[in-house]
Scaffold this active site. Structure first.
Site, PDB file in Angstrom:
ATOM      1  CG  HIS A 160      -1.999  -0.957   1.229  1.00 34.92           C
ATOM      2  ND1 HIS A 160      -2.426  -1.633   2.356  1.00 34.92           N
ATOM      3  CD2 HIS A 160      -2.781  -1.382   0.231  1.00 34.92           C
ATOM      4  CE1 HIS A 160      -3.425  -2.430   2.030  1.00 34.92           C
ATOM      5  NE2 HIS A 160      -3.657  -2.300   0.739  1.00 34.92           N
ATOM      6  CG  HIS A 161       3.560   1.831  -2.061  1.00 33.82           C
ATOM      7  ND1 HIS A 161       4.692   1.054  -2.019  1.00 33.82           N
ATOM      8  CD2 HIS A 161       2.850   1.386  -3.124  1.00 33.82           C
ATOM      9  CE1 HIS A 161       4.670   0.198  -3.013  1.00 33.82           C
ATOM     10  NE2 HIS A 161       3.560   0.368  -3.697  1.00 33.82           N
ATOM     11  CB  CYS A 162       2.405   4.672   4.093  1.00 31.00           C
ATOM     12  SG  CYS A 162       3.713   3.659   4.769  1.00 31.00           S
ATOM     13  CB  ALA A 163      -0.736   5.748  -0.230  1.00 34.02           C
ATOM     14  CD  GLN A 164      -4.979   0.337   4.153  1.00 31.20           C
ATOM     15  OE1 GLN A 164      -6.158   0.088   4.002  1.00 31.20           O
ATOM     16  NE2 GLN A 164      -4.288  -0.095   5.189  1.00 31.20           N
TER      17      GLN A 164
END
Lengths: 207, 143
Positions: A160-164
């Protein structure tokens, strides 16, 4: 840091933080910049050795900046390693590093664009992007993509690359992300592209 | 890590064309399992009658490993009592943790034996075990 030149004065930043491991320095250390007039008004966040000035029975005063915020035993080896890494980057020149990284990014964008079953998230040029490319391989989950690329010697990040919320917006379960640094080469982009073809093969799509 | 031990024909079949990927109209319990860091998200439905898993199915999305593992687990537990299923799940989890002796016969795990290689890939262990933990939760809360 370290991909774009950063000038805290020009930005008018009150505070700015970055991690040592992102600038090729050691883990467990980083930089926290604070505007002097703000730091002067702030109380210590932690008490310990080397951060006091005078200690009385009922009161104490604290050391000047930066010691006021550096209580206790310092991470000396981290600081020395970080300083060496920053000197190294400064010697290469931030503009040269960025140019190299964006050349690789442009090359990879061009190559990825030619693969019909690869979707590139974000702009197709390097004007509004840094040296990272998030992408999707049709029919292949990003974690399988990452595992198979890993076995070809290509390390990408998947997830998610800290970007849900962004993933929801893209209607993607997750994404794979390749990033370029000063030590990467065009030949490595070629390996990435060839390996992405192999991902499809391993997951049963022919090529 | 040799990819051929992980992305085998059997795993691709289970992940892409599983008969177990459907909804269960007569489900008696249902449990959602989720790996928040990577996005694997499955829902397992069970039809448990008199302590026996009469039928099971799943829906959801995720990587090939998580989806195949879910389908394989469902094949394995269908028709078993919940106690038998629990035993097999313990055995699978022990296999992934590499805690089983060489004398243990893994064939009782059915197709799930194909996931043995995941033990060598720490980053993928959570994909392989998601369904098995989710099943444990499902029978704990529902049956």
């Amino acid at each position: 840091m370290p991909h774009l030149p950063v000038d805290v004065q020009a930005l008018g930043a009150d505070f700015l933080a970055f991690s040592g491991h992102k600038v090729y320095g050691p883990m467990g250390i980083g930089v926290l910049y604070g505007r002097e007039e703000l730091l002067l008004t702030m109380p210590p966040y932690q008490y310990g050795g080397d951060m006091i000035e005078y200690v009385e029975e009922q009161s104490s005063t604290f050391a000047d900046l930066p010691n006021k915020f550096e209580a206790g035993t310092p991470n000396v080896e981290g600081a020395v390693g970080l300083a060496a890494a920053l000197d190294y980057l400064e010697g290469l020149g931030p503009k040269n590093i960025l140019r190299h990284e964006l050349e690789l990014t442009a090359y990879a964008l061009a190559e990825l664009s030619r693969i019909p079953w690869v979707t590139i998230h974000g702009p197709r040029d390097t004007v509004e992007r840094g040296p990272v490319i998030s992408f999707a391989v049709e029919g292949c989950h990003p974690h399988d993509v990452a595992t198979i690329l890993d076995c070809h010697g290509v390390a990408v990040r998947a997830g998610h690359h800290c970007a849900q919320p962004l993933m929801h917006y893209l209607k993607a379960p997750a994404s794979s992300r390749v990033s370029f640094a000063l030590y990467n080469t065009p030949a490595e982009v070629d390996i990435l592209i060839a390996s992405i073809y192999d991902v499809r093969k391993w997951l049963g799509y022919g090529s | 890590m040799d990819l051929s031990t992980l992305y085998t024909e059997i795993i691709l079949q289970h992940s892409r064309n599983s008969q177990n990927r459907r909804q269960l109209p007569c489900a008696t319990c249902k449990e959602r399992g989720h790996n928040p860091t990577c996005g694997d998200d499955i829902t397992i439905e069970l039809q448990v009658e008199d302590g026996r898993v009469v039928d099971a199915a799943f829906t959801g999305q995720g990587c090939a490993i998580s989806q195949a593992s879910t389908s394989m687990m469902i094949d394995l537990v269908r028709g078993k009592t919940t106690a038998e299923a629990q035993q097999l799940i313990d055995m699978f989890l022990a296999m992934i943790r590499q805690e089983l002796g060489s004398d243990v016969d893994l064939n009782v795990l059915g197709d799930a034996i194909a996931l043995q290689g995941v033990a060598q890939m720490p980053a993928r262990v959570k994909c392989a075990v998601l369904a098995w933990h989710t099943f444990q939760e499902a029978i704990k809360t529902g049956a």
